[in-house]
Design a protein around this motif. Structure first.
Motif, PDB file in Angstrom:
ATOM      1  N   ALA A  39      -5.250  35.168  68.953  1.00 26.81           N
ATOM      2  CA  ALA A  39      -6.236  36.175  70.010  1.00 26.81           C
ATOM      3  C   ALA A  39      -7.628  35.871  69.201  1.00 26.81           C
ATOM      4  O   ALA A  39      -8.520  35.463  70.163  1.00 26.81           O
ATOM      5  CB  ALA A  39      -5.636  37.477  69.840  1.00 26.81           C
ATOM      6  N   CYS A  40      -7.582  35.631  67.926  1.00 23.91           N
ATOM      7  CA  CYS A  40      -8.847  35.547  67.105  1.00 23.91           C
ATOM      8  C   CYS A  40      -9.378  34.179  67.797  1.00 23.91           C
ATOM      9  O   CYS A  40     -10.480  33.920  68.264  1.00 23.91           O
ATOM     10  CB  CYS A  40      -8.690  35.575  65.837  1.00 23.91           C
ATOM     11  SG  CYS A  40      -8.307  37.285  65.066  1.00 23.91           S
ATOM     12  N   GLY A  85     -20.004  38.673  69.141  1.00 27.27           N
ATOM     13  CA  GLY A  85     -18.602  38.791  69.503  1.00 27.27           C
ATOM     14  C   GLY A  85     -17.835  39.262  68.076  1.00 27.27           C
ATOM     15  O   GLY A  85     -16.590  39.448  67.971  1.00 27.27           O
ATOM     16  N   GLY A  86     -18.601  39.286  66.872  1.00 22.87           N
ATOM     17  CA  GLY A  86     -17.891  40.111  65.549  1.00 22.87           C
ATOM     18  C   GLY A  86     -17.458  39.215  64.749  1.00 22.87           C
ATOM     19  O   GLY A  86     -16.816  39.381  63.682  1.00 22.87           O
ATOM     20  N   PHE A  87     -17.799  37.809  64.754  1.00 26.53           N
ATOM     21  CA  PHE A  87     -17.305  36.747  63.925  1.00 26.53           C
ATOM     22  C   PHE A  87     -18.355  36.397  62.948  1.00 26.53           C
ATOM     23  O   PHE A  87     -19.665  36.397  63.569  1.00 26.53           O
ATOM     24  CB  PHE A  87     -16.935  35.514  64.820  1.00 26.53           C
ATOM     25  CG  PHE A  87     -15.579  35.713  65.602  1.00 26.53           C
ATOM     26  CD1 PHE A  87     -14.541  35.494  64.898  1.00 26.53           C
ATOM     27  CD2 PHE A  87     -15.821  36.098  66.990  1.00 26.53           C
ATOM     28  CE1 PHE A  87     -13.207  35.588  65.738  1.00 26.53           C
ATOM     29  CE2 PHE A  87     -14.622  36.133  67.662  1.00 26.53           C
ATOM     30  CZ  PHE A  87     -13.468  35.973  67.019  1.00 26.53           C
ATOM     31  N   HIS A  88     -17.939  36.061  61.544  1.00 24.46           N
ATOM     32  CA  HIS A  88     -19.133  35.635  60.787  1.00 24.46           C
ATOM     33  C   HIS A  88     -18.538  34.452  59.949  1.00 24.46           C
ATOM     34  O   HIS A  88     -17.375  34.400  59.641  1.00 24.46           O
ATOM     35  CB  HIS A  88     -19.455  37.100  59.994  1.00 24.46           C
ATOM     36  CG  HIS A  88     -20.643  37.024  59.096  1.00 24.46           C
ATOM     37  ND1 HIS A  88     -21.873  37.535  59.412  1.00 24.46           N
ATOM     38  CD2 HIS A  88     -20.841  36.389  57.689  1.00 24.46           C
ATOM     39  CE1 HIS A  88     -22.786  37.131  58.656  1.00 24.46           C
ATOM     40  NE2 HIS A  88     -22.107  36.464  57.344  1.00 24.46           N
ATOM     41  N   GLY A  89     -19.614  33.969  59.390  1.00 26.29           N
ATOM     42  CA  GLY A  89     -19.043  32.876  58.263  1.00 26.29           C
ATOM     43  C   GLY A  89     -20.155  32.154  57.767  1.00 26.29           C
ATOM     44  O   GLY A  89     -21.402  32.581  57.877  1.00 26.29           O
ATOM     45  N   ILE A 117     -17.706  44.919  65.675  1.00 23.70           N
ATOM     46  CA  ILE A 117     -16.781  44.088  64.820  1.00 23.70           C
ATOM     47  C   ILE A 117     -15.656  43.499  65.495  1.00 23.70           C
ATOM     48  O   ILE A 117     -15.201  44.140  66.608  1.00 23.70           O
ATOM     49  CB  ILE A 117     -16.296  44.727  63.643  1.00 23.70           C
ATOM     50  CG1 ILE A 117     -15.587  43.919  62.705  1.00 23.70           C
ATOM     51  CG2 ILE A 117     -15.376  45.912  64.037  1.00 23.70           C
ATOM     52  CD1 ILE A 117     -15.515  44.408  61.206  1.00 23.70           C
ATOM     53  N   HIS A 118     -15.259  42.230  65.268  1.00 23.38           N
ATOM     54  CA  HIS A 118     -13.878  41.745  66.017  1.00 23.38           C
ATOM     55  C   HIS A 118     -12.940  42.350  65.380  1.00 23.38           C
ATOM     56  O   HIS A 118     -12.551  42.242  64.149  1.00 23.38           O
ATOM     57  CB  HIS A 118     -14.028  40.213  65.892  1.00 23.38           C
ATOM     58  CG  HIS A 118     -12.774  39.483  66.140  1.00 23.38           C
ATOM     59  ND1 HIS A 118     -12.565  39.130  67.731  1.00 23.38           N
ATOM     60  CD2 HIS A 118     -11.480  39.085  65.728  1.00 23.38           C
ATOM     61  CE1 HIS A 118     -11.236  38.778  67.811  1.00 23.38           C
ATOM     62  NE2 HIS A 118     -10.849  38.960  66.626  1.00 23.38           N
ATOM     63  N   ASN A 119     -12.104  42.959  66.224  1.00 24.53           N
ATOM     64  CA  ASN A 119     -10.837  43.542  65.800  1.00 24.53           C
ATOM     65  C   ASN A 119      -9.693  43.534  67.021  1.00 24.53           C
ATOM     66  O   ASN A 119      -9.594  44.491  67.495  1.00 24.53           O
ATOM     67  CB  ASN A 119     -11.069  45.075  65.330  1.00 24.53           C
ATOM     68  CG  ASN A 119     -10.006  46.077  64.889  1.00 24.53           C
ATOM     69  OD1 ASN A 119      -9.021  45.425  64.438  1.00 24.53           O
ATOM     70  ND2 ASN A 119     -10.125  47.234  65.025  1.00 24.53           N
ATOM     71  N   CYS A 120      -9.027  42.423  67.014  1.00 22.48           N
ATOM     72  CA  CYS A 120      -8.268  42.295  68.286  1.00 22.48           C
ATOM     73  C   CYS A 120      -6.599  42.619  67.998  1.00 22.48           C
ATOM     74  O   CYS A 120      -5.922  42.649  69.018  1.00 22.48           O
ATOM     75  CB  CYS A 120      -8.238  40.700  68.756  1.00 22.48           C
ATOM     76  SG  CYS A 120      -7.589  39.556  67.519  1.00 22.48           S
ATOM     77  N   CYS A 121      -6.339  42.604  66.785  1.00 24.76           N
ATOM     78  CA  CYS A 121      -4.858  42.707  66.506  1.00 24.76           C
ATOM     79  C   CYS A 121      -4.641  43.467  65.195  1.00 24.76           C
ATOM     80  O   CYS A 121      -5.417  43.915  64.400  1.00 24.76           O
ATOM     81  CB  CYS A 121      -4.359  41.423  66.331  1.00 24.76           C
ATOM     82  SG  CYS A 121      -4.559  40.584  64.847  1.00 24.76           S
ATOM     83  N   ALA A 168     -15.535  38.630  54.352  1.00 23.68           N
ATOM     84  CA  ALA A 168     -13.906  38.639  54.829  1.00 23.68           C
ATOM     85  C   ALA A 168     -14.478  37.750  56.281  1.00 23.68           C
ATOM     86  O   ALA A 168     -13.269  37.952  56.982  1.00 23.68           O
ATOM     87  CB  ALA A 168     -13.592  39.898  55.064  1.00 23.68           C
ATOM     88  N   GLY A 169     -15.282  37.411  56.886  1.00 20.89           N
ATOM     89  CA  GLY A 169     -15.533  36.841  58.002  1.00 20.89           C
ATOM     90  C   GLY A 169     -15.648  37.584  59.333  1.00 20.89           C
ATOM     91  O   GLY A 169     -15.475  37.085  60.540  1.00 20.89           O
ATOM     92  N   TYR A 170     -16.227  38.805  59.185  1.00 24.23           N
ATOM     93  CA  TYR A 170     -16.233  39.746  60.245  1.00 24.23           C
ATOM     94  C   TYR A 170     -17.860  39.976  60.343  1.00 24.23           C
ATOM     95  O   TYR A 170     -18.579  40.356  59.041  1.00 24.23           O
ATOM     96  CB  TYR A 170     -15.619  41.222  59.885  1.00 24.23           C
ATOM     97  CG  TYR A 170     -14.278  41.050  59.863  1.00 24.23           C
ATOM     98  CD1 TYR A 170     -13.447  41.082  61.113  1.00 24.23           C
ATOM     99  CD2 TYR A 170     -13.703  41.094  58.678  1.00 24.23           C
ATOM    100  CE1 TYR A 170     -11.955  40.928  60.870  1.00 24.23           C
ATOM    101  CE2 TYR A 170     -12.123  40.947  58.630  1.00 24.23           C
ATOM    102  CZ  TYR A 170     -11.565  41.007  59.960  1.00 24.23           C
ATOM    103  OH  TYR A 170     -10.220  41.095  59.705  1.00 24.23           O
ATOM    104  N   HIS A 171     -18.304  39.910  61.478  1.00 22.66           N
ATOM    105  CA  HIS A 171     -19.817  40.519  61.788  1.00 22.66           C
ATOM    106  C   HIS A 171     -19.882  41.741  62.444  1.00 22.66           C
ATOM    107  O   HIS A 171     -19.071  42.028  63.385  1.00 22.66           O
ATOM    108  CB  HIS A 171     -20.462  39.437  62.509  1.00 22.66           C
ATOM    109  CG  HIS A 171     -21.961  39.381  62.618  1.00 22.66           C
ATOM    110  ND1 HIS A 171     -22.903  39.016  61.786  1.00 22.66           N
ATOM    111  CD2 HIS A 171     -22.906  40.028  63.499  1.00 22.66           C
ATOM    112  CE1 HIS A 171     -23.992  39.367  61.722  1.00 22.66           C
ATOM    113  NE2 HIS A 171     -24.135  39.824  62.917  1.00 22.66           N
ATOM    114  N   ALA A 172     -20.817  42.504  61.744  1.00 21.39           N
ATOM    115  CA  ALA A 172     -20.760  43.911  62.248  1.00 21.39           C
ATOM    116  C   ALA A 172     -22.474  44.508  62.133  1.00 21.39           C
ATOM    117  O   ALA A 172     -22.992  43.924  61.328  1.00 21.39           O
ATOM    118  CB  ALA A 172     -19.888  44.849  61.715  1.00 21.39           C
ATOM    119  N   ARG A 173     -22.583  45.579  62.656  1.00 19.54           N
ATOM    120  CA  ARG A 173     -23.945  46.080  62.579  1.00 19.54           C
ATOM    121  C   ARG A 173     -23.715  47.654  62.281  1.00 19.54           C
ATOM    122  O   ARG A 173     -22.637  48.177  62.362  1.00 19.54           O
ATOM    123  CB  ARG A 173     -24.549  46.120  63.954  1.00 19.54           C
ATOM    124  CG  ARG A 173     -25.179  44.722  64.204  1.00 19.54           C
ATOM    125  CD  ARG A 173     -25.856  44.522  65.579  1.00 19.54           C
ATOM    126  NE  ARG A 173     -25.120  45.394  66.722  1.00 19.54           N
ATOM    127  CZ  ARG A 173     -24.234  44.725  67.329  1.00 19.54           C
ATOM    128  NH1 ARG A 173     -23.489  43.904  66.876  1.00 19.54           N
ATOM    129  NH2 ARG A 173     -23.530  45.626  68.331  1.00 19.54           N
TER     130      ARG A 173
END
Length: 176
Positions: A39-40, A85-89, A117-121, A168-173
């Motif tokens: 899903a990610c 979309g909440g992804f970071h790297g 943040i991306h949080n699909c599962c 940890a690979g998540y993008h958020a505000r």
């Protein structure tokens, strides 16, 4: 006449060389992206499909997204879309990178609301909770399955919360 041929041949070589430089694609690798499940991976692919001119490979096991774009501007649009979309790297390039749009300021606060943040599962949720447990001062969080926002409470520094999530690979505000 002989000089004219050399001049024409040299001109043709210059035009061909400049044309190939002008058409060179921009390639960027985004590493350390949270991609725990299909899903990610699917979400990242869907985001990138919407950026015109971009081709991408999403490699779950490596936590890497390889982007090919016609130019740096389009590559940056792809990175911006992934962040939204909440992804970071990390790209290893200070100019072509996921930008810090977190709004997080250094300094202690009692509560912050993290959004986007991306949080699909369940694995994403568990991982986000695990990341937050390691942040100094965090006493409580309201991370919930498939929700893209939550609160973090304690004696916390919002910039450290965001940095831990980004690492940890998540993008958020931080919601204002």
């Amino acid at each position: 006449m002989k000089h004219l041929r050399y001049l024409m041949a040299a001109s043709l070589c210059l035009v061909l060389a400049l044309g190939s430089v002008a058409q060179a694609d921009t390639k960027v690798e985004l590493k350390n992206v949270h991609l725990c499940c299909f899903a990610c991976v699917g979400a990242a692919k869907q985001i990138l499909k919407k950026v015109e001119g971009v081709k991408a490979e999403v490699e779950q096991e490596e936590g890497k997204i390889s982007i090919t774009a016609p130019d740096r501007e389009t590559a940056q649009k792809a990175l911006d879309a992934l962040a939204a979309g909440g992804f970071h790297g990390d790209t290893g390039d200070k100019d072509l990178a996921i930008k810090d749009d977190s709004g997080a300021k250094a300094g202690k606060v009692e509560k912050v609301k993290v959004v986007g943040i991306h949080n699909c599962c369940a694995t994403c949720t568990k991982d986000i909770k695990s990341v937050l447990k390691k942040v100094e001062g965090v006493k409580k969080e309201t991370v919930t399955l498939r929700k893209t926002s939550f609160e973090v409470m304690g004696d916390i520094d919002a910039s450290k919360v965001i940095k831990a999530l980004n690492d940890a690979g998540y993008h958020a505000r931080i919601e204002k």
